[in-house]
Every structure is written in structure tokens, then in C-alpha cells.
Design an enzyme around this catalytic site. Sequence first.
Site, PDB file in Angstrom:
ATOM      1  N   ARG A 114       4.222  -1.468  -0.056  1.00 13.02           N
ATOM      2  CA  ARG A 114       3.736  -2.770   0.387  1.00 13.02           C
ATOM      3  C   ARG A 114       3.300  -2.673   1.853  1.00 13.02           C
ATOM      4  O   ARG A 114       3.898  -1.942   2.639  1.00 13.02           O
ATOM      5  CB  ARG A 114       4.819  -3.842   0.277  1.00 13.02           C
ATOM      6  CG  ARG A 114       5.361  -4.074  -1.125  1.00 13.02           C
ATOM      7  CD  ARG A 114       4.390  -4.857  -1.964  1.00 13.02           C
ATOM      8  NE  ARG A 114       4.947  -5.205  -3.273  1.00 13.02           N
ATOM      9  CZ  ARG A 114       4.847  -4.459  -4.350  1.00 13.02           C
ATOM     10  NH1 ARG A 114       4.202  -3.291  -4.283  1.00 13.02           N
ATOM     11  NH2 ARG A 114       5.381  -4.825  -5.495  1.00 13.02           N
ATOM     12  N   LYS A 123      -5.324  -7.279  -5.869  1.00 17.48           N
ATOM     13  CA  LYS A 123      -5.308  -6.295  -6.944  1.00 17.48           C
ATOM     14  C   LYS A 123      -6.419  -6.565  -7.941  1.00 17.48           C
ATOM     15  O   LYS A 123      -6.537  -7.652  -8.490  1.00 17.48           O
ATOM     16  CB  LYS A 123      -3.956  -6.306  -7.656  1.00 17.48           C
ATOM     17  CG  LYS A 123      -3.820  -5.210  -8.703  1.00 17.48           C
ATOM     18  CD  LYS A 123      -2.400  -5.111  -9.225  1.00 17.48           C
ATOM     19  CE  LYS A 123      -2.266  -4.047 -10.295  1.00 17.48           C
ATOM     20  NZ  LYS A 123      -0.872  -3.884 -10.751  1.00 17.48           N
ATOM     21  N   ARG A 131       3.109  -0.778 -14.819  1.00 20.01           N
ATOM     22  CA  ARG A 131       4.080   0.162 -14.271  1.00 20.01           C
ATOM     23  C   ARG A 131       5.436  -0.522 -14.106  1.00 20.01           C
ATOM     24  O   ARG A 131       5.532  -1.722 -13.924  1.00 20.01           O
ATOM     25  CB  ARG A 131       3.556   0.674 -12.920  1.00 20.01           C
ATOM     26  CG  ARG A 131       4.374   1.800 -12.296  1.00 20.01           C
ATOM     27  CD  ARG A 131       3.616   2.425 -11.146  1.00 20.01           C
ATOM     28  NE  ARG A 131       4.451   3.337 -10.386  1.00 20.01           N
ATOM     29  CZ  ARG A 131       5.033   3.039  -9.232  1.00 20.01           C
ATOM     30  NH1 ARG A 131       4.858   1.838  -8.718  1.00 20.01           N
ATOM     31  NH2 ARG A 131       5.764   3.916  -8.590  1.00 20.01           N
TER      32      ARG A 131
END
Length: 322
Positions: free
Chosen positions: A319, A184, A119
Amino acid sequence: MSELNEQGNILLRLLADGEFHSGEKIGQLLSVSRTSVNNYIKGLQGIGLDIYKVPGRGYQSATVINLLNEQKIRQYCGYENIKVEQIVDSTNQILLDQIPNLENGQTCIAEYQLAGRGRRGRTWVSPFASHLYFSFYWRFDSGIDKVSGLSLLAGIAAVNALGKMGIEGVSLKWPNDLYYQGKKLAGILIELNAQATATCHCVIGIGINIKMPPEQAKLIDQPWADLNTLMPAGVDRNLLSATLIKELQHLLPRYEKSGLTPYLSRWFELDCFLDKQVNLLIADTTSTGICRGVNAHGALLLEMDGQVKEFIGGEISLRLAN
């Protein structure tokens, strides 16, 4: 790199068994000189494969390479429109280049991406035969309005598929990431070919970390997780691919009819930032608030100064606040 793609695919299948293969044998197989064989080997080493040469014995991969198997994936999921590639620029681009000549559910999976995309224009680190690089096509005849929550739906499908593989504890971060214990694990990139009121062609790109090579890990600028850490016995990428295909095939028809609404409760179960203080980065501006989940359009709901505001699309990053 097209020459490496064609010859490299043949060479990869030969070396995948982890056995020695002589330069003469390889040259005959590829119909090239010994010098060219050495160049192809260097090309494969350049994409992260550990291949070495022993005089008098030939070339050998340091480990057995468990390549994706198109027929096994088809057998596991019951769908035929699946193509497995070895080396490509981007699995998303492979499908985008074939629009509009695709059927719903067309899937492209590759062992390696020369130009994998994330992205916001980021590069997706794509070491060879280490992760899952997966793209899936779907057409929305009702137009582009239907796809505002598509990355969230794809995230739910990916978590569901992992759950069916016995991998629990995976969560979602708006709008397109899978997380495990704050790290992640996977990312989603939706790319469109559409006009406002016409058919919307969508490619759902999903990259899942399976087994991160140490050298490739150095290229990643954020905490990461991989499936082999969660399942030391290893993950069958063929079965995972098939399970993901089945899950998308199951969820997308209902999504096309009813949008994200039937899946909101599932998103709230999986949202790793729900009711936590977060920072929302838009261009050079940072907004702080409490994450209140998403709405039926896939917009992030952020509570700021007692008011809940919606944010969707554009260059937005979320975040956890320190």
C-alpha cells in the site's frame, strides 16, 4: 446453477438483441413451461441483467448485450484453442479441471463468473458482460522455480495489450494489479498445479474492468477504474481478448527461457510505487520503506533503514504510505 448455465446460455443469445421475445416463443425454444421461462428470467436478473416484461409483448433486455464472440477472437488473434463461455463458476477453475489435457495457450473467457476469485481468497466481482474474465494456460517443463515472476510478466503483457488498443497511462502494482491514476483497473491471479521438480501447470487469470455497473460498484471496497471511462467510445472485448492472447503468446516463450530478466526494465517503467514510500502488510505486521522495484525473481525490493530487503510470495499486501 448448471441448469441455468445450459438454458441461460440459449436465453441470453436470444435476448442479446434488445428486442421483445414472447414467453411462448422462449418456452418453445427451451422446451419448458411458461413458469420455467419466468424462473429463468429471474435467474438472469439475479446475475445483474436488466430484463423486463411487457404484457402482450414479452421479455426484453433493457440494452443490447454485446456478447463475446469466439470466432471473432480466433480470427483476430490467429489462435484456435479458445473457448468462450457464458456463465461459469470460474474461468481459472475451468482450465484447472482440464489439466493435464491442455495445450499451451488454451484460453477460457466468460461473460459471468458465479465464483470468481481474486488474490488471498477474495471474491472477484463479475457482473455479466461488463468486464473481461480471462484465463490462459501455460506449462513450464522446468518446474515451479520458473514461475516466481509470472504474475509480473502477465501484468506487463496486459499493459502492452491495452497500449496496443490505444489505452495509455496504465501502471503496475506489485505483484498482480493494474492501476490507472491510483485506482485499480485489473487484477491477476496465478494458480498452479505443480510439484517442485516436475512439470508446472500454470493458469493465468486476468480480470479487467470494462464497464462497471453502478450496483456492482457498491460491492467494491477500494478505488476502481474501468476502460469505458478512459475510452468513452467503448472497448471491443473481442479485440482486447485477442490482443491479450497474442501478447502472452509472444512474451511467455522468452520468459520460459530467460525468466524475468529481459522484462525488468519494462517493469521499472510501469511500477506505480517505484521510489515511493510504501507500507508492506504481512499478516498482522506492517513494514514501512521505499519501494525500489523488483529483482529477477519477481521479489519486491524494499529499502528500510538504509538496507534493501527482498519480499516474495505469501500473504503480502503493498500500500502507498499516507
